[in-house]
Design a protein around this motif. Structure first.
Motif, PDB file in Angstrom:
ATOM      1  N   MET A 157       0.822  -1.184   0.000  1.00 26.89           N
ATOM      2  CA  MET A 157       0.000   0.000   0.000  1.00 26.89           C
ATOM      3  C   MET A 157       0.877   1.263   0.000  1.00 26.89           C
ATOM      4  SD  MET A 157      -2.970   1.044  -0.138  1.00 26.89           S
ATOM      5  CE  MET A 157      -4.505   1.121   0.643  1.00 26.89           C
ATOM      6  N   ALA A 158       1.953   1.238   0.784  1.00 24.92           N
ATOM      7  CA  ALA A 158       2.827   2.407   0.862  1.00 24.92           C
ATOM      8  C   ALA A 158       3.463   2.712  -0.485  1.00 24.92           C
ATOM      9  CB  ALA A 158       3.898   2.198   1.936  1.00 24.92           C
ATOM     10  N   VAL A 159       3.886   1.672  -1.199  1.00 31.04           N
ATOM     11  CA  VAL A 159       4.484   1.881  -2.526  1.00 31.04           C
ATOM     12  C   VAL A 159       3.448   2.497  -3.461  1.00 31.04           C
ATOM     13  CG1 VAL A 159       5.502   0.746  -4.543  1.00 31.04           C
ATOM     14  CG2 VAL A 159       6.184   0.035  -2.249  1.00 31.04           C
ATOM     15  N   ALA A 160       2.212   2.012  -3.397  1.00 33.74           N
ATOM     16  CA  ALA A 160       1.158   2.556  -4.255  1.00 33.74           C
ATOM     17  C   ALA A 160       0.938   4.039  -3.988  1.00 33.74           C
ATOM     18  CB  ALA A 160      -0.141   1.773  -4.051  1.00 33.74           C
ATOM     19  N   VAL A 161       0.949   4.429  -2.736  1.00 35.04           N
ATOM     20  CA  VAL A 161       0.752   5.843  -2.392  1.00 35.04           C
ATOM     21  C   VAL A 161       1.918   6.681  -2.927  1.00 35.04           C
ATOM     22  CG1 VAL A 161       0.665   7.493  -0.470  1.00 35.04           C
ATOM     23  CG2 VAL A 161      -0.694   5.388  -0.383  1.00 35.04           C
ATOM     24  N   LEU A 162       3.146   6.227  -2.696  1.00 34.65           N
ATOM     25  CA  LEU A 162       4.315   6.972  -3.173  1.00 34.65           C
ATOM     26  C   LEU A 162       4.323   7.074  -4.700  1.00 34.65           C
ATOM     27  CD1 LEU A 162       7.071   5.556  -0.783  1.00 34.65           C
ATOM     28  CD2 LEU A 162       5.806   7.705  -0.567  1.00 34.65           C
ATOM     29  N   TRP A 163       3.990   5.981  -5.365  1.00 31.47           N
ATOM     30  CA  TRP A 163       3.963   5.999  -6.823  1.00 31.47           C
ATOM     31  C   TRP A 163       2.829   6.885  -7.349  1.00 31.47           C
ATOM     32  CZ3 TRP A 163       5.518   0.955  -9.762  1.00 31.47           C
ATOM     33  CH2 TRP A 163       6.820   0.611  -9.416  1.00 31.47           C
ATOM     34  N   ALA A 164       1.709   6.920  -6.645  1.00 25.71           N
ATOM     35  CA  ALA A 164       0.615   7.803  -7.058  1.00 25.71           C
ATOM     36  C   ALA A 164       1.036   9.265  -6.955  1.00 25.71           C
ATOM     37  CB  ALA A 164      -0.623   7.536  -6.205  1.00 25.71           C
ATOM     38  N   LEU A 167      10.385   6.921  -8.178  1.00 26.44           N
ATOM     39  CA  LEU A 167       9.697   5.634  -8.258  1.00 26.44           C
ATOM     40  C   LEU A 167      10.579   4.524  -7.679  1.00 26.44           C
ATOM     41  CD1 LEU A 167       8.061   5.801 -11.806  1.00 26.44           C
ATOM     42  CD2 LEU A 167       6.895   5.921  -9.588  1.00 26.44           C
ATOM     43  N   LEU A 168      11.837   4.495  -8.100  1.00 26.53           N
ATOM     44  CA  LEU A 168      12.783   3.502  -7.583  1.00 26.53           C
ATOM     45  C   LEU A 168      12.957   3.664  -6.078  1.00 26.53           C
ATOM     46  CD1 LEU A 168      15.100   1.350  -7.921  1.00 26.53           C
ATOM     47  CD2 LEU A 168      16.631   3.318  -8.200  1.00 26.53           C
ATOM     48  N   LEU A 169      13.180   4.892  -5.649  1.00 27.04           N
ATOM     49  CA  LEU A 169      13.406   5.142  -4.228  1.00 27.04           C
ATOM     50  C   LEU A 169      12.173   4.798  -3.394  1.00 27.04           C
ATOM     51  CD1 LEU A 169      15.500   6.023  -2.218  1.00 27.04           C
ATOM     52  CD2 LEU A 169      14.852   8.393  -2.635  1.00 27.04           C
ATOM     53  N   GLY A 170      10.987   5.035  -3.931  1.00 21.54           N
ATOM     54  CA  GLY A 170       9.770   4.667  -3.227  1.00 21.54           C
ATOM     55  C   GLY A 170       9.645   3.164  -3.053  1.00 21.54           C
TER      56      GLY A 170
END
Length: 164
Positions: free
Chosen positions: A1-8, A27-30
């Motif tokens: 979920m956290a990756v999805a938020v950062l990528w959004a 994106l990579l860092l997220g």
């Protein structure tokens, strides 16, 4: 979920003007940052299997960015030396203060944050130290994972760089 938020957040930034050639960095860092933060919180380790491959991948993204923005390569090199150097010196002086994974992570974070601005590296180092101190005072006794405290401000700098 956290990756999805950062990528959004990165997707919104791209839609509002972040250059396509820079989007890969946050994106990579997220993605890697969430994996590393979970490892550090759960096991107090930043595994080499995640930190070491991040170097060549970050270098590819920086090389692409350098084609579009002058000074990115020099800033990345300066950031690597500054962030990685500060952490290496702390590790040398007080081995219990930082783990070897923190030093490896600092180098790659220095690359990407330095690509934005070398001055931003200093801000991230200070923010990471403050976040770690806050977490230590909140938790009381025992070890405190430092990785998340360094990853969050580094991601914020790459995602909200003033020139993107």
């Amino acid at each position: 979920m956290a990756v999805a938020v950062l990528w959004a957040v990165v997707a919104v930034r791209v839609a509002t003007g972040m250059p396509w050639w820079w989007a890969g960095v946050p994106l990579l860092l997220g993605w890697v940052g969430v994996l590393l933060a979970v490892c550090d919180v759960r096991a107090y380790r930043l595994p080499d299997v995640l930190t070491l491959p991040a170097y060549p991948v970050a270098l590819v993204f920086i090389a692409v960015a350098a084609l579009h923005r002058p000074g990115v390569s020099a800033g990345a090199a300066g950031g690597l030396l500054l962030f990685g150097g500060v952490y290496a010196v702390v590790r040398l002086i007080s081995p219990a203060a930082l783990g070897p994974g923190d030093v490896k992570l600092a180098g790659v974070l220095g690359l990407v944050v330095g690509a934005v601005a070398v001055g931003a590296v200093l801000a991230v180092v200070v923010a990471a130290a403050l976040f770690t101190l806050l977490m230590a005072s909140w938790r009381g006794r025992g070890a405190v994972p430092h990785g998340p405290a360094a990853l969050l401000p580094a991601w914020l700098v790459t995602a909200f760089a003033p020139w993107v």
